[in-house]
Design a protein around this motif. Structure first.
Motif, mmCIF file in Angstrom:
data_model
loop_
_atom_site.group_PDB
_atom_site.id
_atom_site.type_symbol
_atom_site.label_atom_id
_atom_site.label_comp_id
_atom_site.label_asym_id
_atom_site.label_seq_id
_atom_site.Cartn_x
_atom_site.Cartn_y
_atom_site.Cartn_z
ATOM 1 N N SER A 123 -2.979 -4.218 -11.287
ATOM 2 C CA SER A 123 -3.323 -2.801 -11.224
ATOM 3 C C SER A 123 -4.065 -2.414 -12.495
ATOM 4 O O SER A 123 -3.837 -3.016 -13.543
ATOM 5 C CB SER A 123 -2.061 -1.960 -11.139
ATOM 6 O OG SER A 123 -1.468 -2.102 -9.900
ATOM 7 N N ASP B 26 0.825 -1.211 0.000
ATOM 8 C CA ASP B 26 0.000 0.000 0.000
ATOM 9 C C ASP B 26 0.862 1.265 0.000
ATOM 10 O O ASP B 26 0.400 2.333 -0.378
ATOM 11 C CB ASP B 26 -0.946 0.022 1.213
ATOM 12 C CG ASP B 26 -2.060 -1.008 1.046
ATOM 13 O OD1 ASP B 26 -2.388 -1.338 -0.107
ATOM 14 O OD2 ASP B 26 -2.576 -1.484 2.072
ATOM 15 N N GLY C 149 4.724 -5.508 -12.224
ATOM 16 C CA GLY C 149 3.644 -6.486 -12.406
ATOM 17 C C GLY C 149 4.083 -7.677 -13.249
ATOM 18 O O GLY C 149 3.649 -8.805 -13.009
ATOM 19 N N ILE D 89 4.633 0.218 -12.497
ATOM 20 C CA ILE D 89 3.799 -0.931 -12.135
ATOM 21 C C ILE D 89 3.804 -1.989 -13.239
ATOM 22 O O ILE D 89 3.628 -3.172 -12.959
ATOM 23 C CB ILE D 89 2.354 -0.495 -11.787
ATOM 24 C CG1 ILE D 89 1.608 -1.634 -11.060
ATOM 25 C CG2 ILE D 89 1.567 -0.080 -13.021
ATOM 26 C CD1 ILE D 89 2.206 -2.034 -9.735
ATOM 27 N N ARG E 273 -3.528 -0.112 -14.511
ATOM 28 C CA ARG E 273 -2.588 0.214 -15.592
ATOM 29 C C ARG E 273 -2.123 -1.005 -16.377
ATOM 30 O O ARG E 273 -1.653 -0.874 -17.492
ATOM 31 C CB ARG E 273 -1.342 0.916 -15.018
ATOM 32 C CG ARG E 273 -1.582 2.292 -14.473
ATOM 33 C CD ARG E 273 -1.573 3.374 -15.556
ATOM 34 N NE ARG E 273 -0.274 3.543 -16.200
ATOM 35 C CZ ARG E 273 0.607 4.475 -15.879
ATOM 36 N NH1 ARG E 273 0.361 5.307 -14.894
ATOM 37 N NH2 ARG E 273 1.731 4.570 -16.526
ATOM 38 N N GLN E 274 -2.180 -2.173 -15.753
ATOM 39 C CA GLN E 274 -1.711 -3.391 -16.428
ATOM 40 C C GLN E 274 -2.753 -3.968 -17.371
ATOM 41 O O GLN E 274 -2.430 -4.753 -18.248
ATOM 42 C CB GLN E 274 -1.365 -4.467 -15.391
ATOM 43 C CG GLN E 274 -0.175 -4.145 -14.547
ATOM 44 C CD GLN E 274 0.010 -5.213 -13.493
ATOM 45 O OE1 GLN E 274 -0.475 -5.099 -12.373
ATOM 46 N NE2 GLN E 274 0.694 -6.279 -13.851
ATOM 47 N N ASN F 243 -2.455 -10.132 -8.111
ATOM 48 C CA ASN F 243 -3.215 -8.869 -8.147
ATOM 49 C C ASN F 243 -2.788 -8.028 -9.343
ATOM 50 O O ASN F 243 -1.602 -7.907 -9.632
ATOM 51 C CB ASN F 243 -2.964 -8.070 -6.869
ATOM 52 C CG ASN F 243 -3.567 -8.738 -5.646
ATOM 53 O OD1 ASN F 243 -4.772 -8.653 -5.424
ATOM 54 N ND2 ASN F 243 -2.741 -9.430 -4.878
ATOM 55 N N VAL G 230 -11.439 -0.965 -11.434
ATOM 56 C CA VAL G 230 -10.749 -1.286 -12.685
ATOM 57 C C VAL G 230 -11.777 -1.646 -13.738
ATOM 58 O O VAL G 230 -11.761 -1.170 -14.868
ATOM 59 C CB VAL G 230 -9.849 -2.530 -12.492
ATOM 60 C CG1 VAL G 230 -9.262 -2.960 -13.820
ATOM 61 C CG2 VAL G 230 -8.777 -2.264 -11.484
ATOM 62 N N ILE H 81 2.894 0.713 -4.113
ATOM 63 C CA ILE H 81 2.157 0.419 -5.344
ATOM 64 C C ILE H 81 1.572 1.695 -5.958
ATOM 65 O O ILE H 81 1.684 1.913 -7.163
ATOM 66 C CB ILE H 81 1.069 -0.668 -5.122
ATOM 67 C CG1 ILE H 81 1.716 -2.022 -4.809
ATOM 68 C CG2 ILE H 81 0.118 -0.767 -6.307
ATOM 69 C CD1 ILE H 81 2.317 -2.758 -5.986
ATOM 70 N N PRO H 82 0.961 2.591 -5.156
ATOM 71 C CA PRO H 82 0.435 3.834 -5.749
ATOM 72 C C PRO H 82 1.518 4.652 -6.462
ATOM 73 O O PRO H 82 1.279 5.190 -7.540
ATOM 74 C CB PRO H 82 -0.131 4.587 -4.544
ATOM 75 C CG PRO H 82 -0.450 3.524 -3.537
ATOM 76 C CD PRO H 82 0.617 2.492 -3.717
ATOM 77 N N GLU I 5 2.429 2.929 -9.669
ATOM 78 C CA GLU I 5 1.384 3.139 -10.673
ATOM 79 C C GLU I 5 1.557 4.493 -11.349
ATOM 80 O O GLU I 5 1.524 4.613 -12.562
ATOM 81 C CB GLU I 5 -0.004 3.043 -10.033
ATOM 82 C CG GLU I 5 -0.397 1.608 -9.737
ATOM 83 C CD GLU I 5 -1.688 1.489 -8.953
ATOM 84 O OE1 GLU I 5 -2.116 2.469 -8.316
ATOM 85 O OE2 GLU I 5 -2.258 0.376 -8.969
#
Ligand code: C2E
Ligand code: MG
Ligand code: MG
Ligand code: MG
Length: 288
Positions: free
Chosen positions: A127, A82, A98, A94, A129-130, A125, A161, A85-86, A89
């Motif tokens: 994101s 947490d 990822g 990411i 963006r992926q 998991n 998402v 990751i932001p 991104e």
């Protein structure tokens, strides 16, 4: 530090702009530092995947693992996802991170299978963006390289998402599903998915967010929401997983209300791959 600079700035009054500027600089340099070290982290092999068991409520056995990333920095120790990751991104990092997560989780799952342990899907998991149109081809390559059958991979996406660009997301998810993998909706109940979208998206499972599970015993609204999500999932032919199960009372509630799977500290914290291997070996012995 930033907090005391901010405090000083408040103390000195609104007009003292200098202190605010100083505080901003501190924020910016922290962010820059963070980005620089995040960028180096992949090369320096500072990421590690932990694995948390998913347990079947039908028989109490491990029926899956969720891969959760950890960043072990030389100076600050373990940084939870947490907290970075932001940033990753925002910085576009990411995508390579990822990719590393996907490769590592697939290779690890294949290693468990090769060791003769009962096969389980590993969940990764994703994101927002992926989730672009290149993802299905990339996932296909990773599965091929790791010799892992698609059935043993699950992708977790959050509701938001799914909602962001519905048309494109449906197309990408369909392409992913054609590979033969599983898709689940993470943190379900915290976003704003409409029920009609849920029907249109090719997903296999709902993961009830841990904020609802936490309050099951104390809050009748949370209990009602959890029951409703279980019913909804089953009506739509989806598996329902509860996350954040920490005590026996929550476990019993979920069992009585027909939830399919549970995940949480009660059943096992996220752990390094070596420890997860031992869990799987113990299960194999117990199964005879
Ligand atoms: P998530 O996917 O919803 O993962 C569940 C989080 O709840 C994990 O936090 C897990 O350690 C924690 N958890 C599990 N059981 C319990 C419990 O009984 N009680 C409580 N209080 N917490 C529990 P973690 O590992 O810190 O990860 C946080 C979030 O970071 C994840 O939420 C996920 O959204 C994101 N994340 C983790 N790994 C990755 C990754 O490889 N890629 C991306 N894009 N995001 C990741
Ligand atoms: Mg998850
Ligand atoms: Mg979650
Ligand atoms: Mg989450």
């Amino acid at each position: 530090n930033a907090d005391s600079a901010m405090y000083k700035a408040k103390e000195l009054g609104r007009n003292n702009f200098q202190y605010f500027a100083g505080w901003m600089d501190a924020q910016v340099s922290n962010r820059l530092e963070m980005l620089v070290s995040l960028r180096r982290a992949l090369d320096r092999d500072e990421f590690k995947l932990y694995y948390q068991p998913k347990i079947s409520l039908a028989n109490g056995r491990i029926i899956g693992a969720e891969a959760l990333i950890r960043w072990i920095t030389p100076d600050q120790g373990m940084v939870p996802p947490d907290r970075f990751i932001p940033f990753a991104e925002e910085a576009g990092l990411i995508v390579p991170i990822g990719e590393w997560v996907l490769r590592t989780a697939c290779a690890q799952n294949k290693a468990w299978q090769d060791a003769g342990l009962a096969p389980i899907p590993v969940a990764v998991n994703l994101s927002p963006r992926q989730l672009d149109q290149n993802l299905p081809e990339f996932v296909r390559q990773v599965l091929a390289e790791s010799c892992l059958a698609a059935a043993w991979l699950e992708l977790e996406i959050t509701e938001n998402v799914v909602m962001k660009d519905a048309e494109k997301t449906v197309a990408t998810l369909n392409a992913l599903k054609r590979l033969g993998l599983q898709v689940s909706v993470d943190d379900f109940g915290t976003g704003y998915s409409s029920l009609s979208y849920l029907r249109r998206f090719p997903v296999d499972a709902l993961k009830i967010d841990k904020s609802f599970v936490r309050d099951i015993a104390r809050d009748t609204d949370s209990a009602a929401i959890v029951k409703a999500v279980i019913s909804l999932g089953h009506i739509l032919n989806l598996r329902v997983i509860a996350e954040g199960v920490e005590d026996q009372e929550q476990y019993n509630f979920l069992l009585e209300n027909g939830c399919d799977e549970v995940q949480g500290y009660l059943l096992g914290k996220p752990m390094p791959a070596e420890d997860f291997t031992r869990r799987l070996e113990l299960e194999k012995k117990a199964a005879g």
